[in-house]
Design an enzyme around this catalytic site. Structure first.
Site, PDB file in Angstrom:
ATOM      1  N   SER A  78      -2.872   4.035  22.193  1.00 13.48           N
ATOM      2  CA  SER A  78      -2.106   3.269  21.206  1.00 13.48           C
ATOM      3  C   SER A  78      -0.614   3.344  21.493  1.00 13.48           C
ATOM      4  CB  SER A  78      -2.364   3.802  19.798  1.00 13.48           C
ATOM      5  OG  SER A  78      -3.548   3.275  19.271  1.00 13.48           O
TER       6      SER A  78
ATOM      7  N   HIS B 268       1.346   3.188  13.584  1.00 16.65           N
ATOM      8  CA  HIS B 268       0.382   4.224  13.194  1.00 16.65           C
ATOM      9  C   HIS B 268       0.458   5.464  14.080  1.00 16.65           C
ATOM     10  CE1 HIS B 268      -2.467   2.263  16.202  1.00 16.65           C
ATOM     11  NE2 HIS B 268      -2.711   3.542  16.440  1.00 16.65           N
TER      12      HIS B 268
ATOM     13  N   ASP C  27       2.248  -3.340  12.664  1.00 14.47           N
ATOM     14  CA  ASP C  27       1.881  -2.082  13.319  1.00 14.47           C
ATOM     15  C   ASP C  27       2.779  -1.800  14.525  1.00 14.47           C
ATOM     16  OD1 ASP C  27       0.572   0.302  13.686  1.00 14.47           O
ATOM     17  OD2 ASP C  27      -1.122  -0.562  14.780  1.00 14.47           O
TER      18      ASP C  27
END
Length: 337
Positions: free
Chosen positions: A278, A135, A165
């Site tokens: 992230s 993402h 992911d």
């Protein structure tokens, strides 16, 4: 008669004296032999101890060399990736982990039609293979990577796996980079101390610490940037203050995950994670990567009327590193793109 008895007594006395001298000499010899035996045994023990210590040093050196602590960045047995780990004198300290691993953590800037986003990544090869979250780079038209030294590179997407992911990108023209060592997440236990390194809100190389709060948490995230929040593909979009939405425990956090989602098992940590973390590293106290940070919850500051994030509340999640190691060949082949 009395004279004879006296003479006999003298003879007996002389005999006893001679016998006493004999025993005394025998005792002295025995004592000397005993001391010699003790000396020999002590010398043997010292020699055995010395030989054992030398063997231990030789074995220890072999283990260190086999562990690949020299930062080769090559894939080892069992899918492990060798890299820089914490020195023996600094093991178990946050500062030791930060010093050893920070050079292998990068900031990722992804630009798309939806805007700019900032994430993090982990260098796993000397020539610039970097692991991050899907993402972070999904939909990106251009990717810029900034090393801990401040040097920047353009990166290309090698492969992605939206179901997990995960994504693998590669720097153009890079060589001799510091690499991280991938650990074994199956050995992680609740309560283990951990360190998180990433670029929250674009603050490159930020270090936080905490513990593993839980294992095998089901975390659901959007597969791409199609979530209805319209925030773009990554966390920490400049000026937006929004985050990647996810579902946990039947609830949605940070917005709507949209219609196309994926669920994975995650490590839960109370180490502070913020937008931009992230794709960064969750690290054990030996300096080994045990997870890729992927989601965190921060309540919005609705009271202020801004809708911006209020910051970490100690509820963060990371993809276990064993999931990544099992997926590396697929990512390198580009099969999941």
């Amino acid at each position: 008669m009395d004279l004879l008895c006296a003479r006999d007594d003298v003879v007996v006395g002389d005999d006893l004296a001679v016998l006493g001298d004999h025993h005394a000499r025998a005792g002295g010899v025995a004592r000397r032999r005993g001391r010699a035996d003790l000396h020999d045994r002590g010398r043997d023990r010292l020699r055995d101890a010395r030989d054992g210590a030398l063997a231990g040093l030789r074995d220890g050196g072999a283990v260190d060399r086999a562990a690949g602590t020299g930062g080769s960045g090559a894939t080892g047995s069992g899918g492990a990736v060798n890299g820089t780990t914490v020195s023996q004198s600094s093991k178990g300290t946050v500062s030791g982990v930060a010093e050893a691993v920070s050079p292998a953590i990068v900031e990722i800037g992804a630009a798309s039609s939806a805007g700019n986003s900032t994430g993090s990544g982990v260098v796993i090869t000397e020539d610039g293979e970097i692991v991050t979250n899907n993402h972070v780079i999904s939909g990106a038209q251009q990717i810029q990577v900034t090393l801990s030294t401040g040097r920047t590179y353009t990166a290309d997407v090698v492969g992605t796996d939206p179901d997990k992911d995960l994504a693998l990108i590669k720097l153009r023209g890079a060589s001799g980079l510091k690499t991280a060592a991938l650990g074994d997440s199956s050995q992680v236990k609740v309560g283990d101390e951990v360190v998180a390194i990433g670029s929250p809100e674009g603050l490159t190389g930020t270090v936080t610490s905490g513990i593993i709060s839980a294992l095998d948490r089901d975390v659901t995230v959007a597969k791409d940037d199609s979530g209805s929040s319209g925030q773009g593909q990554g966390q920490g979009r400049q000026g937006g203050g929004q985050q990647w939405p996810f579902e946990f425990g039947g609830q949605q956090f940070n917005g709507d995950t949209g219609e196309e989602t994926t669920t994975y098992k995650a490590l839960q940590t109370d180490a502070s994670l913020n937008p931009g973390n992230s794709g960064g590293a969750l690290i054990n106290m030996n300096g080994e990567i045990i997870g890729i940070n992927s989601a965190m919850y921060a309540p919005s500051s609705s009271a202020a009327g801004s809708g911006s994030a209020a910051g970490s509340v100690g509820l963060g999640f990371a993809i276990p590193v064993n999931t990544l190691k099992a997926d590396l060949d697929t990512l390198r082949a580009g099969d999941g793109s």
